[in-house]
Scaffold this motif. Structure first.
Motif, PDB file in Angstrom:
ATOM      1  N   VAL A  85       0.840  -1.196   0.000  1.00 30.07           N
ATOM      2  CA  VAL A  85       0.000   0.000   0.000  1.00 30.07           C
ATOM      3  C   VAL A  85       0.877   1.248   0.000  1.00 30.07           C
ATOM      4  CG1 VAL A  85      -1.919  -1.149   1.164  1.00 30.07           C
ATOM      5  CG2 VAL A  85      -0.138  -0.034   2.530  1.00 30.07           C
ATOM      6  N   LYS A  86       0.280   2.348  -0.408  1.00 27.53           N
ATOM      7  CA  LYS A  86       0.943   3.655  -0.431  1.00 27.53           C
ATOM      8  C   LYS A  86       2.285   3.563  -1.157  1.00 27.53           C
ATOM      9  CE  LYS A  86      -1.474   5.303   3.672  1.00 27.53           C
ATOM     10  NZ  LYS A  86      -1.364   5.881   5.040  1.00 27.53           N
ATOM     11  N   ASP A  87       3.386   3.966  -0.455  1.00 29.66           N
ATOM     12  CA  ASP A  87       4.702   4.001  -1.096  1.00 29.66           C
ATOM     13  C   ASP A  87       5.527   2.739  -0.842  1.00 29.66           C
ATOM     14  OD1 ASP A  87       4.382   6.521  -2.243  1.00 29.66           O
ATOM     15  OD2 ASP A  87       5.028   7.540  -0.412  1.00 29.66           O
ATOM     16  N   GLN A  88       4.870   1.661  -0.395  1.00 28.10           N
ATOM     17  CA  GLN A  88       5.622   0.443  -0.095  1.00 28.10           C
ATOM     18  C   GLN A  88       6.284  -0.156  -1.340  1.00 28.10           C
ATOM     19  OE1 GLN A  88       2.817  -2.089   2.022  1.00 28.10           O
ATOM     20  NE2 GLN A  88       3.619  -1.400   4.003  1.00 28.10           N
ATOM     21  N   TYR A  89       5.612  -0.064  -2.481  1.00 23.87           N
ATOM     22  CA  TYR A  89       6.243  -0.584  -3.703  1.00 23.87           C
ATOM     23  C   TYR A  89       7.515   0.198  -4.037  1.00 23.87           C
ATOM     24  CZ  TYR A  89       7.134  -1.795  -8.553  1.00 23.87           C
ATOM     25  OH  TYR A  89       7.751  -2.194  -9.716  1.00 23.87           O
ATOM     26  N   ALA A  90       7.490   1.515  -3.827  1.00 22.15           N
ATOM     27  CA  ALA A  90       8.692   2.324  -4.074  1.00 22.15           C
ATOM     28  C   ALA A  90       9.837   1.874  -3.167  1.00 22.15           C
ATOM     29  CB  ALA A  90       8.395   3.801  -3.850  1.00 22.15           C
ATOM     30  N   TRP A  91       9.507   1.512  -1.914  1.00 23.13           N
ATOM     31  CA  TRP A  91      10.558   1.049  -1.001  1.00 23.13           C
ATOM     32  C   TRP A  91      11.067  -0.336  -1.390  1.00 23.13           C
ATOM     33  CZ3 TRP A  91      13.497   3.898   1.733  1.00 23.13           C
ATOM     34  CH2 TRP A  91      13.035   5.119   2.208  1.00 23.13           C
ATOM     35  N   VAL A  92      10.188  -1.183  -1.895  1.00 21.66           N
ATOM     36  CA  VAL A  92      10.631  -2.487  -2.396  1.00 21.66           C
ATOM     37  C   VAL A  92      11.605  -2.288  -3.562  1.00 21.66           C
ATOM     38  CG1 VAL A  92       9.863  -4.568  -3.605  1.00 21.66           C
ATOM     39  CG2 VAL A  92       8.609  -3.757  -1.607  1.00 21.66           C
ATOM     40  N   SER A  93      11.333  -1.283  -4.388  1.00 22.00           N
ATOM     41  CA  SER A  93      12.228  -0.972  -5.503  1.00 22.00           C
ATOM     42  C   SER A  93      13.573  -0.457  -4.995  1.00 22.00           C
ATOM     43  CB  SER A  93      11.589   0.077  -6.417  1.00 22.00           C
ATOM     44  OG  SER A  93      10.353  -0.365  -6.904  1.00 22.00           O
TER      45      SER A  93
ATOM     46  N   TRP B  40      22.809 -15.728  -5.755  1.00 21.55           N
ATOM     47  CA  TRP B  40      21.917 -14.745  -6.364  1.00 21.55           C
ATOM     48  C   TRP B  40      20.699 -15.431  -7.004  1.00 21.55           C
ATOM     49  CZ3 TRP B  40      24.516 -12.723 -11.448  1.00 21.55           C
ATOM     50  CH2 TRP B  40      23.564 -12.139 -12.313  1.00 21.55           C
ATOM     51  N   GLY B  41      20.914 -16.516  -7.758  1.00 24.46           N
ATOM     52  CA  GLY B  41      19.811 -17.240  -8.370  1.00 24.46           C
ATOM     53  C   GLY B  41      18.863 -17.820  -7.342  1.00 24.46           C
ATOM     54  N   THR B  42      19.408 -18.302  -6.214  1.00 26.12           N
ATOM     55  CA  THR B  42      18.578 -18.851  -5.144  1.00 26.12           C
ATOM     56  C   THR B  42      17.661 -17.773  -4.566  1.00 26.12           C
ATOM     57  OG1 THR B  42      20.317 -20.450  -4.601  1.00 26.12           O
ATOM     58  CG2 THR B  42      18.635 -20.040  -2.920  1.00 26.12           C
ATOM     59  N   VAL B  43      18.204 -16.577  -4.349  1.00 28.87           N
ATOM     60  CA  VAL B  43      17.407 -15.468  -3.805  1.00 28.87           C
ATOM     61  C   VAL B  43      16.267 -15.098  -4.756  1.00 28.87           C
ATOM     62  CG1 VAL B  43      17.450 -13.017  -3.163  1.00 28.87           C
ATOM     63  CG2 VAL B  43      19.294 -14.546  -2.420  1.00 28.87           C
ATOM     64  N   VAL B  44      16.567 -15.050  -6.065  1.00 21.21           N
ATOM     65  CA  VAL B  44      15.531 -14.710  -7.047  1.00 21.21           C
ATOM     66  C   VAL B  44      14.402 -15.735  -7.003  1.00 21.21           C
ATOM     67  CG1 VAL B  44      15.014 -14.436  -9.507  1.00 21.21           C
ATOM     68  CG2 VAL B  44      17.120 -13.485  -8.561  1.00 21.21           C
ATOM     69  N   ALA B  45      14.754 -17.016  -6.987  1.00 21.28           N
ATOM     70  CA  ALA B  45      13.729 -18.062  -6.970  1.00 21.28           C
ATOM     71  C   ALA B  45      12.884 -17.996  -5.700  1.00 21.28           C
ATOM     72  CB  ALA B  45      14.392 -19.434  -7.101  1.00 21.28           C
ATOM     73  N   LEU B  46      13.513 -17.695  -4.564  1.00 18.42           N
ATOM     74  CA  LEU B  46      12.778 -17.627  -3.294  1.00 18.42           C
ATOM     75  C   LEU B  46      11.800 -16.459  -3.252  1.00 18.42           C
ATOM     76  CD1 LEU B  46      15.576 -18.521  -0.693  1.00 18.42           C
ATOM     77  CD2 LEU B  46      13.585 -19.909  -1.333  1.00 18.42           C
ATOM     78  N   THR B  47      12.042 -15.444  -4.087  1.00 15.46           N
ATOM     79  CA  THR B  47      11.131 -14.294  -4.118  1.00 15.46           C
ATOM     80  C   THR B  47       9.723 -14.729  -4.517  1.00 15.46           C
ATOM     81  OG1 THR B  47      12.995 -12.887  -4.746  1.00 15.46           O
ATOM     82  CG2 THR B  47      10.793 -11.957  -5.044  1.00 15.46           C
ATOM     83  N   ALA B  48       9.608 -15.803  -5.263  1.00 15.03           N
ATOM     84  CA  ALA B  48       8.297 -16.310  -5.668  1.00 15.03           C
ATOM     85  C   ALA B  48       7.454 -16.740  -4.476  1.00 15.03           C
ATOM     86  CB  ALA B  48       8.464 -17.474  -6.634  1.00 15.03           C
ATOM     87  N   ALA B  49       8.104 -17.029  -3.336  1.00 12.62           N
ATOM     88  CA  ALA B  49       7.375 -17.496  -2.154  1.00 12.62           C
ATOM     89  C   ALA B  49       6.906 -16.341  -1.259  1.00 12.62           C
ATOM     90  CB  ALA B  49       8.260 -18.439  -1.343  1.00 12.62           C
ATOM     91  N   SER B  50       7.264 -15.109  -1.601  1.00 16.55           N
ATOM     92  CA  SER B  50       6.925 -13.960  -0.752  1.00 16.55           C
ATOM     93  C   SER B  50       5.414 -13.745  -0.695  1.00 16.55           C
ATOM     94  CB  SER B  50       7.615 -12.700  -1.277  1.00 16.55           C
ATOM     95  OG  SER B  50       7.198 -11.565  -0.544  1.00 16.55           O
ATOM     96  N   ARG B  51       4.931 -13.422   0.527  1.00 16.24           N
ATOM     97  CA  ARG B  51       3.494 -13.183   0.700  1.00 16.24           C
ATOM     98  C   ARG B  51       3.212 -11.926   1.529  1.00 16.24           C
ATOM     99  NH1 ARG B  51       0.610 -17.329  -1.252  1.00 16.24           N
ATOM    100  NH2 ARG B  51       1.725 -19.307  -1.608  1.00 16.24           N
ATOM    101  N   GLY B  52       4.197 -11.032   1.614  1.00 13.54           N
ATOM    102  CA  GLY B  52       3.979  -9.811   2.382  1.00 13.54           C
ATOM    103  C   GLY B  52       5.095  -8.809   2.159  1.00 13.54           C
ATOM    104  N   PHE B  53       4.899  -7.615   2.668  1.00 17.93           N
ATOM    105  CA  PHE B  53       5.855  -6.537   2.477  1.00 17.93           C
ATOM    106  C   PHE B  53       7.217  -6.862   3.092  1.00 17.93           C
ATOM    107  CE2 PHE B  53       7.499  -2.379   4.228  1.00 17.93           C
ATOM    108  CZ  PHE B  53       7.980  -1.896   3.022  1.00 17.93           C
ATOM    109  N   ALA B  54       7.236  -7.375   4.328  1.00 19.20           N
ATOM    110  CA  ALA B  54       8.497  -7.623   5.038  1.00 19.20           C
ATOM    111  C   ALA B  54       9.361  -8.677   4.339  1.00 19.20           C
ATOM    112  CB  ALA B  54       8.222  -8.017   6.483  1.00 19.20           C
ATOM    113  N   PRO B  55       8.826  -9.859   4.010  1.00 19.17           N
ATOM    114  CA  PRO B  55       9.684 -10.846   3.324  1.00 19.17           C
ATOM    115  C   PRO B  55      10.134 -10.372   1.942  1.00 19.17           C
ATOM    116  CG  PRO B  55       7.413 -11.642   3.456  1.00 19.17           C
ATOM    117  CD  PRO B  55       7.509 -10.450   4.341  1.00 19.17           C
ATOM    118  N   LEU B  56       9.258  -9.653   1.228  1.00 23.83           N
ATOM    119  CA  LEU B  56       9.650  -9.145  -0.084  1.00 23.83           C
ATOM    120  C   LEU B  56      10.778  -8.129   0.055  1.00 23.83           C
ATOM    121  CD1 LEU B  56       9.052  -9.181  -3.114  1.00 23.83           C
ATOM    122  CD2 LEU B  56       7.353  -7.369  -2.729  1.00 23.83           C
TER     123      LEU B  56
END
Length: 535
Positions: A101-109, A143-159
């Protein structure tokens, strides 16, 4: 032999104890070489200079290109795709599934670049100290392992945490590729080779757009955005295995070259490149020299201003495109011509910078002129048709070509491993700062027009023009001062370089030169006699 320029002390045959670079008119094809220009038999290289034993430098360089460049290209392609797939994922459910929500996507970026920033300096030191291929390969597996694990994210903090770790992992990539390029290639070859592997960025943009378009149609079991991270993570892990298997740690360990060719390849980068790079000690004196060098800060400031636009447009591109009236699938395809324009700009300017020694800074200024016009059009989009705004977006495509030109300046103008890698670290600190700031300028309340962001892009690129031209004026003044002080023209490339007063053939840089042990020493550009900066 043709006459050489005289030194200030009037001695034609004297040499500088620090290095032996002078400039002289090239030998005529009919001019016989003196016997003292041949390699000393004690070096075991006499046979390589006679008859059938002579090294074919053109063939050797082609073999280096064939074995090294594809791996660097693939590495940078995945480097780009893995960090920017976030933009495509954002319009295929990532924001909703992670409850942003709000600017959280900008912070993920932005948080990616916080991880990058934290890891940049230690990564740069590790690249210079460890076997570079093994380090890069192992890092790519992580690095590849981290990218693949991103698929399991379900919230702002883990992402957020996974994007931070991805930044830590990718912080090693660019310094490693800069190090490898300056290890294998001469100053004339570095800009075009850097352009080749950096074009992996734009090719990655095309591949990721096609991948996102294809996976965007998949709605079974997992959301499309999750498949994007799984597929790219698996591909990156496979790339890590390829790097471990096929990329040499150094010229000395290159199995695709014969022992004679390995010696010749090392000699040519000593003569016409930036010197040997085999596991040197970290020299704090070179790090201090880097901090005292004015060109260090001019390049860093230029990199910072180039990356403020980059950070925002990479992560908000698909969101901006959908605001022009396109749907999510169409937005991924529109990025393909954008990437093609970037490839053309990067490859073309890389070739020109290698071909013309005084064009690098001018090319930086030229490639940011279209983005200045483009950002001006987009910032006035309310009064313009969507097709004109879309044209403005495509004009932004040449901006990414500025960074490989800056990298080429660093690789060609900074001699001394510690000094060069310190400058590389600082450049990527500036890169991170710009990419952290960029997304924050895309204020959520201004969506989808983001007026503040595009005005900032216009201002940033306008300042880049001034800094690039200022850097050129500074480097030219240093070259003129050194020429006057040293009493020789000097060299900004392999052509007409002279070591120990012996002419070097540009097509056979190490041929006919007897290198002394001190020629392999790790010295800086400030302490290399006859060294001239590329402009």
């Amino acid at each position: 032999m043709a006459d050489r320029p005289e030194r200030d002390d009037g001695s034609r045959d004297s040499t500088d104890s620090r290095s032996h670079l002078l400039v002289s008119p090239p030998l005529s094809p009919h001019t016989p070489r003196n016997t003292d220009m041949e390699h000393n038999p004690e070096n075991g290289e006499e046979e390589s200079r006679r008859g059938g034993g002579r090294v074919d430098y053109a063939r050797m360089v082609r073999r280096i290109d064939a074995h090294v460049l594809p791996l660097l290209f693939l590495t940078y392609m995945f480097n780009f795709m893995d960090k920017t797939i976030l933009s495509s994922a954002s319009v295929f459910g990532l924001r909703e599934d992670n409850h942003l929500v709000k600017d959280q996507y900008a912070w993920v970026s932005s948080v990616f670049y916080f991880g990058y920033l934290v890891a940049t300096y230690p990564a740069t030191r590790l690249v210079a100290r460890l076997p570079v291929a093994k380090y890069l390969g192992a890092n790519t597996l992580f690095w590849g392992t981290v990218v693949a694990l991103t698929a399991a994210s379900r919230g702002f903090a883990p992402l957020l945490a996974l994007r931070f770790l991805l930044g830590v992992a990718e912080a090693s990539v660019s310094p490693a590729l800069v190090f490898v390029t300056s290890t294998w290639y001469t100053r004339d070859e570095i800009p075009s080779r850097t352009g080749v592997w950096f074009a992996g960025n734009s090719v990655g943009g095309i591949v990721s757009s096609l991948l996102a378009y294809g996976l965007g149609h998949v709605h079974e079991h997992l959301a499309p955005w999750r498949w994007m991270f799984i597929v790219l993570g698996a591909g990156t892990f496979l790339l890590g295995l390829l790097l471990l298997a096929f990329l040499p740690d150094s010229i000395a360990t290159a199995r695709f070259l014969s022992p004679r060719e390995r010696k010749a390849a090392t000699d040519r980068v000593v003569v016409a490149g930036l010197g040997a790079t085999d596991y040197p000690a970290w020299k704090w004196s070179q790090m201090r020299e880097c901090a005292q060098d004015p060109k260090t800060w001019l390049i860093a400031a230029t990199a910072l201003l180039c990356q403020i636009p980059n950070g925002g447009t990479q992560n908000f591109a698909n969101i901006v495109i959908t605001s022009f009236g396109f749907d999510a699938l169409e937005s991924t395809l529109i990025n393909i011509p954008y990437s093609v324009l970037s490839i053309a700009a990067i490859a073309g300017t890389g070739w020109a910078a290698g071909r013309f020694h005084s064009m690098n800074c001018i090319l930086i200024a030229l490639v940011v002129l279209p983005p200045i016009i483009g950002s001006a059009l987009i910032s006035h989009r309310a009064a313009l048709p969507h097709r004109v705004s879309l044209l403005g977006y495509f004009l932004l495509a040449t901006g990414p070509a500025a960074l490989p030109l800056l990298l080429s300046l660093v690789q060609s103008n900074f001699r001394g491993v510690t000094k060069k890698m310190s400058m590389t670290a600082l450049l990527f600190v500036a890169y991170c700062a710009g990419n952290i700031a960029g997304p924050q300028l895309f204020v959520a309340a201004e969506a989808p027009t983001y007026d503040t962001a595009f005005r900032a892009i216009l201002i940033s690129y306008s300042l880049v023009v001034g800094l690039a031209l200022g850097l050129r004026i500074y480097l030219d003044s240093v070259n003129r001062r050194r020429q006057k002080t040293e009493g020789v023209l000097g060299s900004a490339s392999a052509s007409s370089a002279v070591i120990g007063g012996k002419i070097v053939d540009a097509h056979d840089p190490a041929g006919g030169v007897r290198l002394a042990p001190e020629d392999y020493e790790d010295v800086t550009d400030w302490n290399t006699f006859g060294f001239r900066y590329r402009l």
